[in-house]
Write a protein that holds these residues in place. Structure first.
Motif, PDB file in Angstrom:
ATOM      1  N   ILE A 158       0.874  -1.173   0.000  1.00 20.10           N
ATOM      2  CA  ILE A 158       0.000   0.000   0.000  1.00 20.10           C
ATOM      3  C   ILE A 158       0.905   1.214   0.000  1.00 20.10           C
ATOM      4  N   TYR A 159       0.553   2.238  -0.716  1.00 14.22           N
ATOM      5  CA  TYR A 159       1.344   3.455  -0.617  1.00 14.22           C
ATOM      6  C   TYR A 159       0.473   4.696  -0.575  1.00 14.22           C
ATOM      7  N   ARG A 160       1.124   5.768  -0.179  1.00 14.87           N
ATOM      8  CA  ARG A 160       0.401   7.006   0.023  1.00 14.87           C
ATOM      9  C   ARG A 160       0.112   7.658  -1.320  1.00 14.87           C
ATOM     10  N   CYS A 161      -1.079   8.164  -1.474  1.00 13.50           N
ATOM     11  CA  CYS A 161      -1.411   8.871  -2.717  1.00 13.50           C
ATOM     12  C   CYS A 161      -0.679  10.199  -2.741  1.00 13.50           C
ATOM     13  N   PRO A 162      -0.364  10.691  -3.925  1.00 19.47           N
ATOM     14  CA  PRO A 162       0.234  12.010  -4.003  1.00 19.47           C
ATOM     15  C   PRO A 162      -0.669  13.044  -3.347  1.00 19.47           C
ATOM     16  N   ALA A 163      -0.075  13.936  -2.609  1.00 11.83           N
ATOM     17  CA  ALA A 163      -0.874  14.909  -1.862  1.00 11.83           C
ATOM     18  C   ALA A 163      -0.872  16.246  -2.589  1.00 11.83           C
TER      19      ALA A 163
END
Lengths: 537, 216
Positions: A158-163
């Protein structure tokens, strides 16, 4: 992008997000990036519906937007991400095998919602798990779920979406037309510090449920009204499923099972160990893993297998000498350095897929000719007839059949500049890359056809399905009120025997079609990864 | 070419026809001038599907996923679906759908500004009425009318000035918005999403069109 891909994308969108999203999505897929008004105009859809559809597509990471030079926002669809919808069951299943039920539900929720904040995902999963634990009256702890979540992030599933870029504080500048989304490499796999205490709630009655919803809405509204007063500590930090990482896992599994089939269990275990050791150090599209010395491999072998160092060395040299070339020897220091040739492995898997397709479609003799050309690279017609040990007439027939199906290519090499046929060499060859592309397109078409067929089958029997659903609902409600056995029987008999048969046949057909869709996707995966590795520099 | 002089038919080939598997005297296959059949005969039966616990579980997952997706707020069904017979249960279904729709509020911070349904248009309609009514009644106030006419005439002369005027309008609007803020808040408390569908209906009115073109 080909017609087959667009067709499949459109069917997938329609099935999972409804007709309007399909219309909008398919339009952007076909035409490339487009501004909002143009989409609305060209599709003949009201603007508010287009907006809604785009919101859904962006939420699910299927569409991205970009500010064009002329100042308006353009929307672009990613067909590769749309096609991934087909693989969602596989992702969920993999998460289950790696991280149990909790992992399964986390990945499922993320896929269903496109992107989610950690707190909402954890809450939702805890609630769902609590519901299943109804019998023992226990409740799932938030902490437990969030620790699984953290593990999934740590292993990059899982990774963080671009903010969006934060506007400088205090500046009175108007909000930009479109927020600029940035990925920071540093934060991609860092989990915000959350202290989630509490347990999953169980839905008891519909009244309770409504209250919950109302309060939820209220909190959302509050959050919206006053951004400074954040109700959740991780507000605005969204997470999504890292499909690349899943694909890496699938690829590793495919390599391991190929080794297990070709050689034996122990060698596959050795390869598994090597892949696990290099999981973190090797990027997902590297041609081969980092070199590992046999001593290192020996130390990392699982303890259950009693393999001595000597046996391991023998296995490694055997693997390195194998014509498959999955494992290569890169040096002699440290008791021999070994790498796994990932690209080579994918190419082997793809050509094996091609061979088996030829075998199942055209028979074993054709497959023999195909393999022969594959191995000798270029052959004249006469040589094919001789080497394949098939009667000349039959061999010609098969060769031409393969040629007309574009699985075999023909290269002319004239001896004289006039290209006279009698003075020209005709060389047959197999181009794995182009044949893989051909096969991949055919796979897309197959899945699209399967979906169409499934829709047709369910449409044909729509009335029957509705009836059976209604009767099931009646029976369920009567059981709840404690009806007698005879009454239930009576209602059950409202579906006649032929109808029951028809329903069963329908169920069998739909199941078979669904299973085929899943399994064609496995072939699609092998071919797609081979093509992407061999086209990238 | 020499081939034409040899006559028609097989002799027209410039190579030995036996090389591609036709013995002397064999008839050539007829040329095909129609597309291949939609369902061609297959020489070999397809291989059975893989069967196992993994496959069964994935099958169940797939079907569940499909079902769940249809019940998510992201699923936008076409509105034109009219049932042949209106069922009693349909009422509940639509109610449930409505509930689902309200569950999802996109994070506007992550979306382009134009995605967000705007309230402005509603206000503008009100504003127009306000300006129109005095204009109609101001027959007495000749001076004012002349002024307005002048303004209109100027506006039509050049695009630049229209832009300026629009800027002015925007400013006015902003002021008015500040006045109407309380009103808006009240509206929001009632039902936020219901307005989501409304603004599109107003799209296409003349004044709106002008605005939008200016921003492009």
């Amino acid at each position: 992008m080909t017609q087959a891909e667009i067709k499949l994308c459109s069917l997938l969108l329609q099935e999972h997000f409804g007709e309007i999203v399909d219309k909008v999505g398919a339009h952007i897929l076909q035409t490339g990036s487009q501004p909002l008004r143009l989409i609305s105009n060209d599709t003949g859809t009201p603007l508010d519906q287009v907006k809604k559809a785009l919101c859904v597509l962006i939420q699910h990471n299927l569409v991205s937007y970009q500010l064009s030079k002329r100042g308006f926002v353009e929307y672009e669809a990613h067909h590769d991400r749309v096609l991934r919808i087909l693989r969602y069951p596989h992702y969920i299943y993999t998460a289950k095998t790696l991280y149990g039920d909790t992992g399964e539900l986390i990945v499922e929720e993320l896929l269903l919602n496109g992107k989610m904040t950690m707190s909402t995902a954890v809450k939702k999963v805890a609630d769902r798990l609590t519901e299943t634990m109804e019998a023992d009256g226990k409740a799932m702890d938030y902490g437990e779920v969030s620790s699984t979540f953290v593990r999934l992030v740590d292993t990059h599933f899982i990774y963080r979406c671009p903010a969006p870029l934060e506007p400088p504080e205090g500046a009175a500048a108007p909000a930009p037309v479109a927020p600029l989304l940035l990925t920071s490499e540093k934060d991609m796999y860092t989990v915000p510090k959350l202290s989630m205490i509490g347990k999953g709630k169980r839905r008891r009655s519909s009244d309770d449920d409504d209250d919950d919803d109302a309060s939820e809405q209220q909190t959302k509204r509050q959050k919206k009204e006053a951004d400074s007063k954040e109700t959740l500590p991780d507000d605005g930090i969204y997470w999504q499923v890292n499909t690349e990482r899943f694909h890496q896992h699938f690829r590793d599994q495919a390599v391991i099972s190929a080794i297990a089939n070709k050689m034996d269990q122990i060698s596959s275990e050795i390869v598994r160990t090597m892949l696990r050791m290099s999981e973190v150090t090797t990027s997902s599209n590297a041609a081969h893993t980092q070199p590992l010395s046999s001593n290192e491999i020996f130390r990392s072998l699982p303890t259950g297998y009693n393999i001595s160092k000597q046996v391991l060395d023998q296995y490694l040299s055997l693997l390195a000498d194998d014509p498959l070339e999955f494992v290569g020897r890169s040096g002699d220091s440290g008791g021999g350095m070994f790498v796994i040739n990932l690209h080579k492995a994918l190419a082997t898997l793809a050509s094996a897929t091609l061979e088996s397709v030829v075998q199942e479609r055209f028979g074993s003799r054709c497959a023999r000719i195909f393999r022969l050309i594959l191995r000798k690279r270029h052959l004249e017609q006469k040589q094919v007839e001789d080497f394949a040990m098939v009667p000349a007439k039959e061999a010609k027939d098969m060769l031409y059949k393969l040629l007309s199906e574009n699985l075999v290519t023909l290269q002319e090499i004239p001896k004289t500049p006039d290209h006279a046929p009698s003075r020209t060499f005709y060389l047959y060859a197999v181009n794995i890359l182009s044949s893989s592309r051909l096969l991949l397109q055919r796979c897309y078409k197959t899945v699209a056809n399967l979906i169409e067929r499934r829709l047709f089958e369910t449409k044909e029997n729509k009335r029957l399905l509705e009836k059976s659903q209604r009767i099931e609902a009646i029976i369920a409600s009567m059981q709840a009120t404690g009806a007698e056995e005879a009454q239930l029987q009576e209602i059950e008999e409202m579906i006649t025997a032929p109808e029951r048969q028809q329903l069963e046949a329908l169920k069998r057909n739909v199941n078979r079609i669904d299973a085929s869709e899943n399994q064609v996707d496995e072939t699609i995966f092998i071919l797609e990864s081979y093509i992407s590795t061999s086209t990238k520099p | 070419m020499s081939a034409t002089s040899k006559g028609r038919g097989r002799a027209a080939f410039t190579f030995d026809i036996q090389a591609i598997g036709f013995s002397r005297g064999d008839a050539l296959p007829e040329s095909v001038s129609q597309p291949s059949p939609v369902f061609p005969n297959t020489d070999y039966k397809p291989v059975p599907l893989k069967i196992g616990d993994d496959e069964d579980y994935m099958l169940a997952l797939k079907q569940e996923l499909r079902g769940t997706m249809k019940r998510m707020p992201y699923f936008i069904a076409a509105e034109g679906e009219i049932q042949a017979i209106e069922k009693y249960s349909f009422k509940y279904k639509t109610e449930r759908d409505k509930k689902l729709v309200t569950e999802w509020i996109p994070d506007w911070r992550r979306l382009p500004r134009e995605m967000k349904p705007r309230k402005k248009k509603k206000l503008k309609v009100v504003k127009q009425k306000k300006t129109n009514i005095p204009a109609a009644r101001s027959n007495v106030d000749v001076l004012k009318k002349i002024e307005e006419l002048e303004k209109k005439g100027d506006a039509e002369k050049s695009d630049e000035e229209t832009e300026e005027k629009e800027k002015k309008e925007d400013e006015e609007e902003a002021e008015e918005e500040a006045d109407a803020y309380d009103e808006e808040e009240q509206e929001e408390e009632n039902d936020y999403i219901s307005s989501y569908f409304e603004d599109g209906d107003e799209f296409g009115e003349g004044s709106d069109d002008n605005m939008d073109e200016a921003t492009y």
